[in-house]
Design an enzyme around this catalytic site. Structure first.
Site, PDB file in Angstrom:
ATOM      1  N   CYS A 274      14.454  -3.465 -76.274  1.00 53.59           N
ATOM      2  CA  CYS A 274      13.704  -3.883 -75.086  1.00 53.59           C
ATOM      3  C   CYS A 274      12.487  -4.703 -75.488  1.00 53.59           C
ATOM      4  O   CYS A 274      12.416  -5.882 -75.199  1.00 53.59           O
ATOM      5  CB  CYS A 274      13.244  -2.658 -74.295  1.00 53.59           C
ATOM      6  SG  CYS A 274      14.597  -1.755 -73.569  1.00 53.59           S
TER       7      CYS A 274
HETATM    8  N1  LIG Z   1      18.070   1.602 -73.464  1.00 52.25           N
HETATM    9  C1  LIG Z   1      16.878   1.595 -72.893  1.00 52.25           C
HETATM   10  O1  LIG Z   1      15.986   2.336 -73.294  1.00 52.25           O
HETATM   11  C2  LIG Z   1      16.589   0.670 -71.726  1.00 52.25           C
HETATM   12  C3  LIG Z   1      15.477   0.957 -70.942  1.00 52.25           C
HETATM   13  C4  LIG Z   1      15.210   0.154 -69.848  1.00 52.25           C
HETATM   14  C5  LIG Z   1      16.035  -0.929 -69.559  1.00 52.25           C
HETATM   15  N2  LIG Z   1      17.102  -1.214 -70.356  1.00 52.25           N
HETATM   16  C6  LIG Z   1      17.956  -2.331 -69.973  1.00 52.25           C
HETATM   17  O2  LIG Z   1      19.148  -1.831 -69.404  1.00 52.25           O
HETATM   18  C7  LIG Z   1      20.239  -2.684 -69.701  1.00 52.25           C
HETATM   19  C8  LIG Z   1      21.334  -1.919 -70.409  1.00 52.25           C
HETATM   20  O3  LIG Z   1      20.817  -1.421 -71.624  1.00 52.25           O
HETATM   21  P1  LIG Z   1      21.489  -0.237 -72.435  1.00 52.25           P
HETATM   22  O4  LIG Z   1      20.498   0.172 -73.460  1.00 52.25           O
HETATM   23  O5  LIG Z   1      22.050   0.781 -71.496  1.00 52.25           O
HETATM   24  O6  LIG Z   1      22.681  -1.021 -73.147  1.00 52.25           O
HETATM   25  P2  LIG Z   1      23.939  -0.370 -73.926  1.00 52.25           P
HETATM   26  O7  LIG Z   1      24.383  -1.397 -74.884  1.00 52.25           O
HETATM   27  O8  LIG Z   1      23.604   1.000 -74.389  1.00 52.25           O
HETATM   28  O9  LIG Z   1      25.032  -0.199 -72.787  1.00 52.25           O
HETATM   29  C9  LIG Z   1      25.609  -1.258 -72.121  1.00 52.25           C
HETATM   30  C10 LIG Z   1      27.043  -0.899 -71.818  1.00 52.25           C
HETATM   31  O10 LIG Z   1      27.589  -1.946 -71.035  1.00 52.25           O
HETATM   32  C11 LIG Z   1      28.918  -2.178 -71.462  1.00 52.25           C
HETATM   33  N3  LIG Z   1      29.281  -3.522 -71.022  1.00 52.25           N
HETATM   34  C12 LIG Z   1      29.002  -4.721 -71.587  1.00 52.25           C
HETATM   35  N4  LIG Z   1      29.481  -5.704 -70.831  1.00 52.25           N
HETATM   36  C13 LIG Z   1      30.081  -5.140 -69.764  1.00 52.25           C
HETATM   37  C14 LIG Z   1      30.760  -5.652 -68.634  1.00 52.25           C
HETATM   38  N5  LIG Z   1      30.910  -6.965 -68.443  1.00 52.25           N
HETATM   39  N6  LIG Z   1      31.257  -4.762 -67.757  1.00 52.25           N
HETATM   40  C15 LIG Z   1      31.105  -3.440 -67.943  1.00 52.25           C
HETATM   41  N7  LIG Z   1      30.460  -2.897 -68.985  1.00 52.25           N
HETATM   42  C16 LIG Z   1      29.954  -3.745 -69.876  1.00 52.25           C
HETATM   43  C17 LIG Z   1      28.879  -1.975 -72.951  1.00 52.25           C
HETATM   44  O11 LIG Z   1      30.161  -1.684 -73.465  1.00 52.25           O
HETATM   45  C18 LIG Z   1      27.933  -0.769 -73.053  1.00 52.25           C
HETATM   46  O12 LIG Z   1      28.623   0.460 -72.987  1.00 52.25           O
HETATM   47  C19 LIG Z   1      19.649  -3.835 -70.523  1.00 52.25           C
HETATM   48  O13 LIG Z   1      19.294  -4.858 -69.658  1.00 52.25           O
HETATM   49  C20 LIG Z   1      18.399  -3.223 -71.107  1.00 52.25           C
HETATM   50  O14 LIG Z   1      17.429  -4.194 -71.408  1.00 52.25           O
HETATM   51  C21 LIG Z   1      17.407  -0.413 -71.436  1.00 52.25           C
END
Ligand SMILES: NC(=O)c1ccc[n+]([C@@H]2O[C@H](COP(=O)([O-])OP(=O)(O)OC[C@H]3O[C@@H](n4cnc5c(N)ncnc54)[C@H](O)[C@@H]3O)[C@@H](O)[C@H]2O)c1
Length: 439
Positions: A274
């Site tokens: 992030c």
């Molecule tokens: N992890 C954190 O602490 C956090 C906190 C706040 C915001 N975010 C934001 O949230 C969002 C997701 O982050 P995350 O950490 O959960 O990511 P992640 O990589 O853990 O999970 C994303 C998931 O989406 C899946 N994916 C990818 N493309 C896809 C599609 N087209 N259709 C369906 N599934 C798909 C992937 O296989 C994966 O399982 C990002 O924008 C991130 O910046 C993350």
């Protein structure tokens, strides 16, 4: 009867089926939160391995116990699929897909675009679509809205669209998802009402704001604020090192001020997916307005430099002991991007290991949460976590504390000849001060 009354009634009666796209660090806790409130949830992911694991009631995230998932698979509240033609089933669809950067440090919107495309193909009347992924101001209304309205359906009338940023903090045991206030913004007043009703079911405090752009920028502000403040203390630590002042003691003293000061702590560089990434979403968008986000670039520059500083400290400390970096056995303690989590994406440990290796050091690592190192965006190491046996500890030339996982540092300090501490975990171990170098 208002247009939004029917979906709100379904939500309040818990009859709404919740679809969540992206079963990652953000999506999965949301799935469980809705299930805990007796909603039925349909999870979507393109990764069929993750789908199969969840269907077996198993977790792949350290922070989530399998029992929390299996319970809802068994009672039928949770189903998970990689069949996106089922996107017409849910009443509410939350998008939690990745928003990384390209090689050129520009927003990589392919995941949001692909998801929008499949929603577009399956959109039906009455659905609420919420983007949760962190992104630049304008994404919801400039990217999602035109694509979804190209179906012929009208926002705020036929379907509802909103943005609500995720504030998940993996590993944080003090705040559960339910307790973290959630900012929401609908594209139209009707969208606002529906999205507020939805999150009101699972979150104690919902904070409506006037537009998706405000909500999108709010999330970026939170991360930029952290990035800039971390850069500030990282820069100061490099100065105080030269001045012979302990930055940690300075921060501790400043923190006694009951107003106007929030402590941030230095470290080995900036990590996670992030804070090192999201601010550049804003820098990119700012270009459209002939504007350069100087604070963001400066913070990035300082934080990216810190691993080089840490490596120089390792080299100096070895040199002071008559050892060269080339051939030195160096144990990296912690490769996750932060304490007690199992996620090493964008971790400064990777940059430090890469730099040490380039200088000829032999690297081993220990991380109780990461048994082996997978390939990453920029780096690939073929290493497994070494156990902290007496033999291993006695045979290294130096250990570098990169991540302050909850492990017994006193025992490590006792056994290794030299420890480079980027996290102040050796605070209080005065007896061993000749072996300890703060970096
Ligand atoms: N992890 C954190 O602490 C956090 C906190 C706040 C915001 N975010 C934001 O949230 C969002 C997701 O982050 P995350 O950490 O959960 O990511 P992640 O990589 O853990 O999970 C994303 C998931 O989406 C899946 N994916 C990818 N493309 C896809 C599609 N087209 N259709 C369906 N599934 C798909 C992937 O296989 C994966 O399982 C990002 O924008 C991130 O910046 C993350």
């Amino acid at each position: 009867m208002h247009i939004e009354d029917r979906p709100i009634k379904k939500i309040l009666g818990k009859d709404a089926l919740i679809g969540i796209i992206g079963m990652g660090y953000v999506g999965l806790p949301l799935v469980l939160r809705f299930c805990e409130e007796n909603f039925r949830v349909l999870g979507f992911d393109i990764d069929s391995k993750k789908v199969a694991t969840l269907q077996r009631g198993r977790s792949y995230l350290k922070s989530i116990l399998s029992s929390r998932i299996s319970r809802f698979i068994r009672n039928g509240h949770l189903d998970v699929t990689d069949d996106f033609s089922r996107l017409d089933e849910p009443d509410c669809i939350l998008i939690c897909v990745p928003t990384p950067l390209t090689e050129k440090m520009e927003p990589d919107l392919q995941y949001i675009e692909n998801t929008t495309q499949v929603i577009h193909q399956n959109l039906r009347k009455g659905q609420l679509i919420v983007l949760e992924s962190t992104t630049y101001p304008g994404t919801t209304e400039e990217l999602l809205l035109p694509k979804l309205e190209a179906t012929g359906l009208k926002v705020g009338k036929d379907f509802f669209l909103a943005f609500s940023p995720e504030r998940e903090d993996p590993g944080n045991k003090r705040f559960m998802t339910r307790q973290i206030p959630k900012v929401v913004a609908g594209v139209t007043p009707a969208c606002q009402k529906v999205v507020t009703a939805l999150y009101g079911q699972i979150i104690q405090k919902v904070v409506p704001v006037s537009s998706p752009r405000v909500a999108e920028l709010n999330k970026l502000l939170e991360n930029i604020y952290r990035g800039v403040n971390i850069a500030l203390v990282n820069e100061l630590k490099m100065l105080t090192d030269r001045m012979g002042i302990d930055i940690w003691e300075v921060i501790e003293a400043a923190s006694t001020k009951p107003f106007g000061f929030s402590p941030f702590y230095p470290g080995p560089g900036m990590g996670g997916h992030c804070i090192p990434i999201d601010p550049y979403y804003l820098s990119w968008k700012a270009r459209e307005y002939d504007f350069t986000t100087r604070f963001i670039f400066l913070a990035g520059e300082i934080n990216v430099h810190v691993p080089y500083y840490v490596v120089a400290k390792v080299q100096d400390a070895l040199n002071a002991r008559g050892k060269s970096m080339k051939g030195a056995r160096i144990l990296i303690l912690g490769v996750a991007y932060k304490k007690d989590v199992d996620d090493a994406r964008e971790s400064p440990a990777l940059a430090i290991m890469n730099l040490l290796q380039k200088k000829g050091a032999v690297i081993l690592y220990h991380d109780p949460y990461i048994p082996s190192l997978p390939s990453f965006r920029k780096y690939s190491f073929n290493l497994k976590s070494s156990p902290l046996t007496e033999k291993v500890l006695r045979r290294v030339d130096a250990a570098v504390v990169v991540t302050d996982h909850s492990i017994d540092y006193e025992r490590i300090v006792k056994l290794v000849p030299l420890i480079i501490d980027t996290r102040n975990v050796t605070k209080g171990l005065i007896r061993y001060k000749k072996k300890i170098v703060k970096a």
